[in-house]
Write an enzyme that holds these catalytic residues in place. Structure first.
Site, mmCIF file in Angstrom:
data_model
loop_
_atom_site.group_PDB
_atom_site.id
_atom_site.type_symbol
_atom_site.label_atom_id
_atom_site.label_comp_id
_atom_site.label_asym_id
_atom_site.label_seq_id
_atom_site.Cartn_x
_atom_site.Cartn_y
_atom_site.Cartn_z
ATOM 1 N N TYR A 145 0.860 -1.058 0.012
ATOM 2 C CA TYR A 145 0.064 -0.181 0.081
ATOM 3 C C TYR A 145 1.010 1.343 0.053
ATOM 4 O O TYR A 145 1.713 1.488 0.857
ATOM 5 C CB TYR A 145 -0.767 -0.053 1.038
ATOM 6 N N ASP A 230 -1.641 -6.278 9.422
ATOM 7 C CA ASP A 230 -2.578 -5.470 9.009
ATOM 8 C C ASP A 230 -3.952 -6.265 8.799
ATOM 9 O O ASP A 230 -3.825 -6.386 7.379
ATOM 10 C CB ASP A 230 -2.233 -4.426 8.091
ATOM 11 N N ILE A 232 -6.870 -5.269 8.080
ATOM 12 C CA ILE A 232 -8.050 -4.304 7.719
ATOM 13 C C ILE A 232 -8.975 -4.865 6.711
ATOM 14 O O ILE A 232 -10.274 -4.361 6.799
ATOM 15 C CB ILE A 232 -7.372 -2.913 7.324
ATOM 16 N N LYS A 272 -13.034 -0.769 5.967
ATOM 17 C CA LYS A 272 -13.180 -1.414 4.482
ATOM 18 C C LYS A 272 -14.465 -2.544 4.680
ATOM 19 O O LYS A 272 -15.228 -2.497 4.050
ATOM 20 C CB LYS A 272 -12.044 -2.354 4.473
#
Length: 473
Positions: A145, A230, A232, A272
């Site tokens: 990302y 992570d 998410i 998300k």
């Protein structure tokens, strides 16, 4: 600028990336079905807008939650005065139960080990402040990302060292790649403090295999370092293989009695899975009491409002709703992803096989004029300015192979997605008709292509552009 601090004037925010340039161009000419049908379609935004109707229906059926009432009586004053940085107990309980539900209740979470933050951006930065500092580094698998260059490095001064992954095995992490990254950091006189992964991956849209997770746990155990997972996108897994959290692997390995148990940390957010980036709800989960204590103190700089916590505690505590939402959201994500993949295939474009996320990792190597990052940028500019689609070039995600692009699909209607696919298909037809086909493109060696440096975009983004991107997570 002598009256400003070094931090205020430094250029390490990451805003000079082509990733942000696409956002700037979109803001100048945004697509609208009626008002601007020839505008740029935003496919660089990882937002989940497919299930807002489910959330809106729940709000309509539960007016007390939205009106800050309990049993018909207003609790506005109570919420307005609440400012404990530990968070509302009811919300933390509801959030950890939702996290467990997403993981098939194969693992459970203790709310006392959770720290609330203003989104995953804040959670990742806070963990960096807790675990590392100047002269130290975290290893990240590529592609990753683009916002991590800002979130992990800008204020903390921690360095990112890439773990180079390739398309030869679907960009999976290998032991040799881990060791090479670790050695690279040492050669740069950087002390490696940990590894950070996104699972499911942004930008790949894939879940990590159990063997990869075991490899990572073995690696951090031997090196005596941390692992940040992570997660998410954990609630966006719409097809097999199912999502496996690192906590599940730790549990299966009976690591709760070992030292590594305290060196694995999870980042989560509702941006998300529920499509609520504007609510700024993130969390750190850690079994290390010192990390929890330090992160809780730091959370004072980015709290989640008590009003937001109250509303979401009511929503997440409604188990009938969460079960229905998760099921329908998965179905809608799968349908939208399949629509994009099938449309790209008809245009002669392939994607990495994915099962999660709000985007596809798209292979456009055959449309490059040469196997270089300069050619990737040339193609990307044509897609943005001529095709009028804002997609993210792989180089902005630190991919080592030219020609890959992240294309988002969950922030638009099926009609808009079909239009985007048609635009791209028309572009491919025109491009190949003009002689830019795989057969007559000269590809230099991949070894040389990795040495090609990206052009440095010198631009000043408006605060509106930067704030919107911050809200993505």
């Amino acid at each position: 600028m002598r009256h400003l601090s070094r931090k205020a004037t430094c250029n390490s925010h990451g805003q000079d990336s082509s990733y942000f340039l696409g956002w700037q161009e979109y803001e100048k000419n945004p697509y609208h079905e009626k008002e601007n049908p020839k505008g740029i379609i935003q496919m660089g935004l990882a937002e989940n807008q497919l299930s807002f109707d489910l959330l809106e229906s729940w709000l309509a059926e539960n007016p007390d939650a939205a009106g800050f009432k309990r049993g018909g009586e207003s609790i506005f004053r109570e919420l307005a005065l609440f400012q404990d940085y530990h968070g509302l107990p009811a919300f933390k309980k509801a959030l950890v139960e939702f996290m467990a539900e997403i993981r098939g209740n194969k693992v459970t979470f203790d709310p006392t080990h959770m720290v609330l933050t203003a989104g995953a951006t804040s959670a990742n930065e806070t963990l960096m402040f807790c675990l590392a500092g100047r002269g130290e580094a975290f290893l990240l698998p590529t592609p990753y990302y683009p916002g991590f260059d800002r979130d992990l490095k800008w204020r903390t001064e921690v360095e990112i060292v890439p773990i180079h992954c390739t398309s030869s095995n679907g960009f999976q992490i290998t032991e040799s790649a881990l060791e090479a990254a670790y050695q690279d950091a040492q050669n740069r006189d950087l002390r490696v403090k940990g590894v950070l992964v996104t699972n499911p991956s942004n930008p790949l849209g894939t879940t990590m295999s159990r063997s990869e997770l075991n490899l990572l746990i073995n690696f951090i155990t031997i090196k005596g370092i941390h692992l940040i997972s992570d997660e998410i996108y954990s609630g966006t897994v719409f097809s097999s293989p199912s999502f496996v959290s690192v906590m599940e692997v730790l549990k299966d390995r009976n690591c709760d009695k070992t030292e590594v148990w305290n060196r694995v940390h999870i980042v989560y957010s509702l941006s998300k899975d529920l499509g609520l980036p504007g609510f700024r709800v993130g969390a750190i989960y850690s079994n290390d009491e010192m990390v929890v204590a330090a992160a809780t103190k730091m959370s004072s700089f980015g709290l989640v409002s008590s009003q937001t916590q109250y509303l979401l505690s009511a929503l997440l505590s409604d188990k009938k709703f969460t079960k229905n939402y998760i099921s329908k959201n998965h179905k809608r994500l799968k349908e939208q992803q399949e629509l994009l993949v099938a449309g790209l295939q008809r245009a002669g474009i392939s994607c990495l096989k994915s099962n999660a996320g709000l985007f596809c990792w798209v292979n456009m190597k055959h449309l490059l004029s040469s196997n270089t990052f300069e050619a990737e940028m040339e193609l990307w500019k044509k897609v943005v300015y001529d095709v009028r689609l804002n997609i993210s070039p792989g180089s902005s995600c630190h991919c080592t192979e030219p020609g890959w692009f992240r294309v988002c699909f969950a922030n638009m209607s099926k009609e808009t997605l079909n239009l985007a696919i048609q635009r791209l298909k028309d572009f491919v037809v025109e491009t190949t008709a003009n002689g830019h086909s795989p057969s007559n493109i000269h590809y230099s060696s991949s070894k040389n292509s990795k040495r090609k440096l990206l052009p440095k975009w010198v631009l000043r983004l408006s605060s509106r552009d930067r704030d919107r991107e911050s809200d993505e997570r």
